[in-house]
Write a protein that holds these residues in place. Structure first.
Motif, PDB file in Angstrom:
ATOM      1  N   ASN A  95       6.933  -1.298   7.597  1.00 42.38           N
ATOM      2  CA  ASN A  95       8.202  -1.771   7.030  1.00 42.38           C
ATOM      3  C   ASN A  95       8.079  -3.172   6.457  1.00 42.38           C
ATOM      4  OD1 ASN A  95      10.909  -0.243   8.950  1.00 42.38           O
ATOM      5  ND2 ASN A  95       9.335   0.665   7.693  1.00 42.38           N
ATOM      6  N   GLN A  96       7.312  -4.030   7.108  1.00 41.66           N
ATOM      7  CA  GLN A  96       7.112  -5.376   6.570  1.00 41.66           C
ATOM      8  C   GLN A  96       6.385  -5.302   5.224  1.00 41.66           C
ATOM      9  OE1 GLN A  96       5.124  -6.976  10.097  1.00 41.66           O
ATOM     10  NE2 GLN A  96       6.754  -8.527  10.233  1.00 41.66           N
ATOM     11  N   ILE A  97       5.393  -4.440   5.120  1.00 41.12           N
ATOM     12  CA  ILE A  97       4.666  -4.281   3.858  1.00 41.12           C
ATOM     13  C   ILE A  97       5.608  -3.746   2.779  1.00 41.12           C
ATOM     14  CG2 ILE A  97       2.811  -2.999   2.693  1.00 41.12           C
ATOM     15  CD1 ILE A  97       1.301  -3.145   5.465  1.00 41.12           C
ATOM     16  N   GLY A  98       6.401  -2.736   3.129  1.00 45.49           N
ATOM     17  CA  GLY A  98       7.361  -2.195   2.166  1.00 45.49           C
ATOM     18  C   GLY A  98       8.355  -3.238   1.700  1.00 45.49           C
ATOM     19  N   ASP A  99       8.897  -4.033   2.635  1.00 46.16           N
ATOM     20  CA  ASP A  99       9.847  -5.091   2.278  1.00 46.16           C
ATOM     21  C   ASP A  99       9.191  -6.123   1.357  1.00 46.16           C
ATOM     22  OD1 ASP A  99      12.563  -6.539   3.022  1.00 46.16           O
ATOM     23  OD2 ASP A  99      10.961  -8.046   3.097  1.00 46.16           O
ATOM     24  N   PHE A 100       7.977  -6.540   1.696  1.00 41.32           N
ATOM     25  CA  PHE A 100       7.279  -7.515   0.857  1.00 41.32           C
ATOM     26  C   PHE A 100       7.119  -6.987  -0.566  1.00 41.32           C
ATOM     27  CE2 PHE A 100       3.675  -9.275  -1.304  1.00 41.32           C
ATOM     28  CZ  PHE A 100       3.776 -10.632  -1.052  1.00 41.32           C
ATOM     29  N   LEU A 101       6.655  -5.759  -0.702  1.00 45.07           N
ATOM     30  CA  LEU A 101       6.401  -5.204  -2.029  1.00 45.07           C
ATOM     31  C   LEU A 101       7.688  -5.049  -2.839  1.00 45.07           C
ATOM     32  CD1 LEU A 101       3.681  -2.573  -1.105  1.00 45.07           C
ATOM     33  CD2 LEU A 101       3.357  -4.754  -2.307  1.00 45.07           C
ATOM     34  N   MET A 102       8.768  -4.669  -2.190  1.00 45.12           N
ATOM     35  CA  MET A 102      10.047  -4.509  -2.895  1.00 45.12           C
ATOM     36  C   MET A 102      10.612  -5.850  -3.354  1.00 45.12           C
ATOM     37  SD  MET A 102      10.566  -1.279  -3.039  1.00 45.12           S
ATOM     38  CE  MET A 102      12.257  -1.155  -3.552  1.00 45.12           C
TER      39      MET A 102
END
Length: 158
Positions: A91-98
């Motif tokens: 989720n942290q990776i997804g949030d960063f990319l978004m």
């Protein structure tokens, strides 16, 4: 952590290119739910937890480093101290990319360390020729080489 570092016998050119914040996340979303394009060549989805949600996390500051050398994952991560404390949730990776799309590039990967059930992985993110975010998950110990001419970047908590 800018300049040249000695890893083994080889000097590694590393520079800080940006800092950012990953928002606090609930952990309820799967990385596959973010709508990224996935390259499924690599570890099986269950192996890296694609079908699992994460624990909630607090907001975290991150640093983005760029390398100027031809490197494998082992050499890239050895340039960063205390690697075991540097892993992100999906989720942290997804949030960063978004929320940090300008840090993604077409011809150069952005890497994130990921841990799932005691196994270590690297998430590779880049832009497709149509501007979509493409994700590929690799084993941490893969001997993949990344060309310094592409200026690979590594995201770590900081």
């Amino acid at each position: 952590m800018e300049g040249t570092r000695l890893v083994g016998e080889s000097p590694i050119t590393i520079s800080l290119v940006a800092s950012a914040v990953i928002n606090a996340v609930s952990g309820r979303k799967k990385l596959l739910d973010y709508g990224f394009a996935f390259d499924f060549n690599g570890p099986h989805l269950k192996e890296w937890g694609a079908d699992m949600t994460d624990a909630p996390t607090e907001e975290v500051r991150v640093l983005i480093f760029e390398f100027g050398n031809n490197l494998t994952f082992a050499k890239m991560f050895k340039a960063v101290p205390d690697l075991r404390a540097l892993f992100f949730t999906k989720n942290q990776i997804g949030d960063f990319l978004m929320n940090n799309r300008p840090l993604l590039r077409f011809n150069a990967p952005l890497f994130f360390p990921l841990r799932n059930n005691g196994s270590f992985f690297v998430v590779k993110a880049s832009l497709t020729d149509t501007g979509k975010i493409r994700i590929r998950v690799l084993h941490f110990d893969d001997e993949c080489g990344w060309l310094g001419i592409a200026k690979p970047r590594l995201v770590v908590p900081g």
